[in-house]
Design a protein around this motif. Structure first.
Motif, PDB file in Angstrom:
ATOM      1  N   LEU A   1      -1.484  -5.208   2.547  1.00  0.00           N
ATOM      2  CA  LEU A   1      -2.355  -4.671   1.498  1.00  0.00           C
ATOM      3  C   LEU A   1      -1.679  -3.686   0.542  1.00  0.00           C
ATOM      4  CD1 LEU A   1      -5.644  -3.843   3.461  1.00  0.00           C
ATOM      5  CD2 LEU A   1      -5.384  -5.550   1.651  1.00  0.00           C
ATOM      6  N   GLY A   2      -0.684  -2.967   1.069  1.00  0.00           N
ATOM      7  CA  GLY A   2      -0.126  -1.806   0.357  1.00  0.00           C
ATOM      8  C   GLY A   2       0.208  -2.045  -1.106  1.00  0.00           C
ATOM      9  N   LEU A   3       0.912  -3.107  -1.370  1.00  0.00           N
ATOM     10  CA  LEU A   3       1.335  -3.382  -2.747  1.00  0.00           C
ATOM     11  C   LEU A   3       0.137  -3.353  -3.700  1.00  0.00           C
ATOM     12  CD1 LEU A   3       3.406  -4.423  -4.857  1.00  0.00           C
ATOM     13  CD2 LEU A   3       2.985  -6.727  -4.005  1.00  0.00           C
TER      14      LEU A   3
ATOM     15  N   ALA B   1       4.975   6.126  -2.269  1.00  0.00           N
ATOM     16  CA  ALA B   1       5.679   5.993  -0.985  1.00  0.00           C
ATOM     17  C   ALA B   1       5.410   4.619  -0.373  1.00  0.00           C
ATOM     18  CB  ALA B   1       5.260   7.104  -0.028  1.00  0.00           C
ATOM     19  N   ASP B   2       4.189   4.145  -0.507  1.00  0.00           N
ATOM     20  CA  ASP B   2       3.834   2.833   0.041  1.00  0.00           C
ATOM     21  C   ASP B   2       4.607   1.711  -0.658  1.00  0.00           C
ATOM     22  OD1 ASP B   2       2.453   1.728   2.043  1.00  0.00           O
ATOM     23  OD2 ASP B   2       0.457   2.000   1.207  1.00  0.00           O
ATOM     24  N   LEU B   3       4.817   1.880  -1.962  1.00  0.00           N
ATOM     25  CA  LEU B   3       5.578   0.869  -2.702  1.00  0.00           C
ATOM     26  C   LEU B   3       7.061   0.939  -2.333  1.00  0.00           C
ATOM     27  CD1 LEU B   3       3.761   1.253  -6.145  1.00  0.00           C
ATOM     28  CD2 LEU B   3       3.465  -0.559  -4.442  1.00  0.00           C
TER      29      LEU B   3
ATOM     30  N   LEU C   1       8.516  -1.876   7.257  1.00  0.00           N
ATOM     31  CA  LEU C   1       7.651  -0.698   7.183  1.00  0.00           C
ATOM     32  C   LEU C   1       6.191  -1.086   6.910  1.00  0.00           C
ATOM     33  CD1 LEU C   1      10.013   1.645   5.128  1.00  0.00           C
ATOM     34  CD2 LEU C   1       9.568   1.707   7.564  1.00  0.00           C
ATOM     35  N   GLY C   2       5.930  -2.380   6.721  1.00  0.00           N
ATOM     36  CA  GLY C   2       4.568  -2.827   6.416  1.00  0.00           C
ATOM     37  C   GLY C   2       3.771  -3.131   7.668  1.00  0.00           C
ATOM     38  N   ARG C   3       2.459  -3.306   7.489  1.00  0.00           N
ATOM     39  CA  ARG C   3       1.604  -3.673   8.604  1.00  0.00           C
ATOM     40  C   ARG C   3       0.410  -4.516   8.162  1.00  0.00           C
ATOM     41  NH1 ARG C   3       1.349  -5.343  13.227  1.00  0.00           N
ATOM     42  NH2 ARG C   3       3.209  -4.065  13.470  1.00  0.00           N
TER      43      ARG C   3
ATOM     44  N   ASP D   1       8.123   1.798   0.575  1.00  0.00           N
ATOM     45  CA  ASP D   1       8.180   1.125   1.888  1.00  0.00           C
ATOM     46  C   ASP D   1       8.545  -0.345   1.705  1.00  0.00           C
ATOM     47  OD1 ASP D   1       7.412   3.311   3.294  1.00  0.00           O
ATOM     48  OD2 ASP D   1       5.373   2.633   3.720  1.00  0.00           O
ATOM     49  N   ASN D   2       7.894  -0.972   0.745  1.00  0.00           N
ATOM     50  CA  ASN D   2       8.153  -2.401   0.503  1.00  0.00           C
ATOM     51  C   ASN D   2       9.581  -2.641   0.057  1.00  0.00           C
ATOM     52  OD1 ASN D   2       5.546  -3.053   1.151  1.00  0.00           O
ATOM     53  ND2 ASN D   2       4.822  -3.090  -0.961  1.00  0.00           N
ATOM     54  N   SER D   3      10.071  -1.763  -0.826  1.00  0.00           N
ATOM     55  CA  SER D   3      11.441  -1.925  -1.321  1.00  0.00           C
ATOM     56  C   SER D   3      12.423  -1.795  -0.165  1.00  0.00           C
ATOM     57  CB  SER D   3      11.753  -0.858  -2.370  1.00  0.00           C
ATOM     58  OG  SER D   3      10.847  -0.959  -3.442  1.00  0.00           O
TER      59      SER D   3
HETATM   60 MG   LIG Z   1       3.756  -2.658   2.094  1.00  0.00          MG
END
Ligand SMILES: [Mg+2]
Ligand SMILES: Nc1ncnc2c1ncn2[C@@H]1O[C@H](COP(=O)(O)OP(=O)(O)OP(=O)(O)O)[C@@H](O)[C@H]1O
Length: 492
Positions: free
Chosen positions: A94-96, A29-31, A89-91, A33-35
């Motif tokens: 780090l997520g990626l 889901a986090d990835l 959707l990022g903050r 978000d990036n897309s």
């Molecule tokens: Mg992200």
């Protein structure tokens, strides 16, 4: 004071960050978000358990140029304190990295933008070897083209592939990559179907995004059953916090006994319907927290039909103490106070839907067999509705002695109404067994009512026919009743 540089050890820090607590579904889901933040309208998840197993997330988003990609691969690529674009959707920047490396030891990102193909790779073995933040870059374009799905990326014209290999954590505890995937995939699908349901459905100012897993489209789960006619959609309210608007809209779901199996599935199944009452908090329309009352109310069974949608912009993250995985957040006091008053109002409404659906439907003109009567103080009772035409007809056909006997029988039934046991049953997970309606029995009942009403008024037969759909039990069997009315219309 003088300064001393204390750089983190790359190898141990990157290894420890693998354990911040991602599940496979929250990582994916986090990835995604990036897309979505990169304006993708298609996100494909491809998993291959054979030979060298991999998991790839392929999007048709804006893509990145080589320098942008290098920066994206850096831990803390953006400061959490920076203002973000409205739909981002990022903050944390780090997520990626953290999401991918929570599942695997080798993360390769391939991106295509403005006709330029670029590729960067975090290989944890290499980081350990060098004990430094060393990214790997392929030596030639051929090397990039040999990676899976790259041809599809160039077909899109722009986009990004996040490729996870050496899937040690994803496979941990399972006999093979295939069993691990088979075991986890349904959960991934459910999670994505719910978390991204508004993107999957599409909304005004929110282009639809298609997500698929190995070619199978992920269908949205709508936690509010908005398309179901029996869902009560309450008015929306908005309140401003620090120059941003929070939008709240409560929904009261229909009782589960009213839902057909396929609709129940759409809502995430009976268990989810039961368990996940409460707030559904969306950050930029991506669901981050759900099924909690934030301790503003007990998770009592009777308010389980209420769900409250809360829409937040990404500019209030600091107030909600959002975590890196964006899976927990706590409402600040200013918001708690506003939510509390909404919750109390809603739970009361949900409770009345739950305890006696008749009270609400009475407003729509249904004549019930039973009435809920509010007594003095905070008391109530259930009474048989003696004005129901069928009962009226029976009553009128009896002589005095028999009518008194009938009143006695009705009184006995009212006194013996099993309130306690009904209450316990409704609050449990048991479903009410409903006998299906028998056409002939229902028609017989209709004829009796028509006879009785015809005796009482001149145009009685016709009037009786028209009121039939509003009478219990006919109101529970609208299709059969429509057939009966049609048949009898010709006869009357
Ligand atoms: Mg992200
Ligand atoms: N699929 C993608 N397409 C285009 N750009 C991407 C993609 N994935 C990541 N990026 C870029 O890489 C940056 C870093 O991504 P990363 O997920 O690590 O952090 P973030 O999204 O900024 O914040 P968060 O840690 O909250 O997810 C993003 O800000 C974005 O610019």
């Amino acid at each position: 004071m003088s300064e001393l540089e204390a750089r983190p050890y790359a190898s141990s820090l990157i290894e420890s960050m693998r354990s911040v607590g991602y599940s496979l579904e929250s990582a994916i889901a986090d990835l995604i978000d990036n897309s979505i933040s990169a304006n993708a309208t298609s996100v494909r998840i491809e998993f291959r358990p054979y030979d060298e197993p991999y998991l790839a997330i392929i999007d048709n988003g804006d893509g990145m140029l080589p320098d942008e990609l290098t920066d994206a691969m850096r831990h803390g690529s953006k400061s959490p304190n920076n203002e973000r674009k409205e739909g981002d959707l990022g903050r944390f920047g780090l997520g990626l990295k953290t999401a991918s490396l929570s599942q695997c030891k080798k993360l390769t990102v391939i991106s295509f933008k403005d006709g330029v193909l670029s590729c960067r790779c975090w290989d944890l073995d290499h980081v350990a070897l060098r004990n430094d933040w060393i990214l790997l870059v392929p030596d030639s374009k051929e090397e990039i083209l040999a990676l899976p799905h790259v041809a599809e990326l160039t077909q899109y014209g722009h986009g990004t592939i996040v490729l996870l290999q050496s899937l040690d954590r994803l496979i941990a505890g399972e006999s093979s990559a295939e069993t691990a995937f088979r075991y986890k995939i349904e959960q991934v699908r459910q999670h994505l179907a719910l978390v991204f349901h508004r993107f999957l459905t599409g909304e005004p100012n929110l282009p639809r995004v298609e997500i698929s897993i190995n070619g199978d489209a992920v269908e949205p789960i709508d936690p509010f059953l908005i398309s179901n006619r029996a869902t009560q959609i309450m008015p929306e309210s908005q309140f401003p916090i620090e120059n941003s608007l929070i939008t709240v809209r409560p929904y009261i779901l229909p009782h589960s006994s009213k839902l057909a199996p396929e609709v129940l599935k759409l809502a995430g199944g009976e268990e989810s319907l039961r368990k996940y009452q409460g707030f559904y908090v969306y950050r930029n329309r991506r669901l981050i927290i759900w099924g909690t009352w934030f301790r503003l109310r007990r998770q009592e069974e009777l308010s389980k039909l209420a769900r409250i949608r809360v829409d937040l912009p990404n500019s209030l993250d600091h107030l909600w103490t959002l975590d890196i995985k964006k899976s927990t957040a706590h409402p600040p006091e200013v918001i708690r106070t506003r939510l509390k008053s909404i919750v109390d109002r809603i739970a009361e409404r949900s409770r009345s839907t739950y305890t006696y659906r008749g009270r609400k439907t009475r407003e729509t003109g249904i004549t019930h067999a039973w009435d809920r009567v509010e007594g003095r103080g905070a008391s109530f009772s259930y009474r048989i509705n003696k004005e129901h035409p069928l009962l009226r007809a029976l009553h009128d056909s009896l002589d005095n002695e028999q009518a008194r006997l009938l009143d006695g029988v009705l009184g006995m039934l009212e006194q013996g109404f099993p309130c306690d046991s009904l209450y316990a049953d409704m609050a449990s997970d048991l479903r009410q067994e409903r006998e299906s309606f028998d056409f002939h029995a229902l028609k017989e009942m209709a004829l009796q009512i028509i006879e009785a009403m015809a005796a009482a008024m001149p145009n009685g037969r016709h009037a009786a026919l028209q009121t039939l759909p509003q009478l219990e039990p006919f109101s529970h069997a609208p299709e059969l009743t429509a057939r009966i009315v049609k048949e009898l219309e010709n006869a009357v």
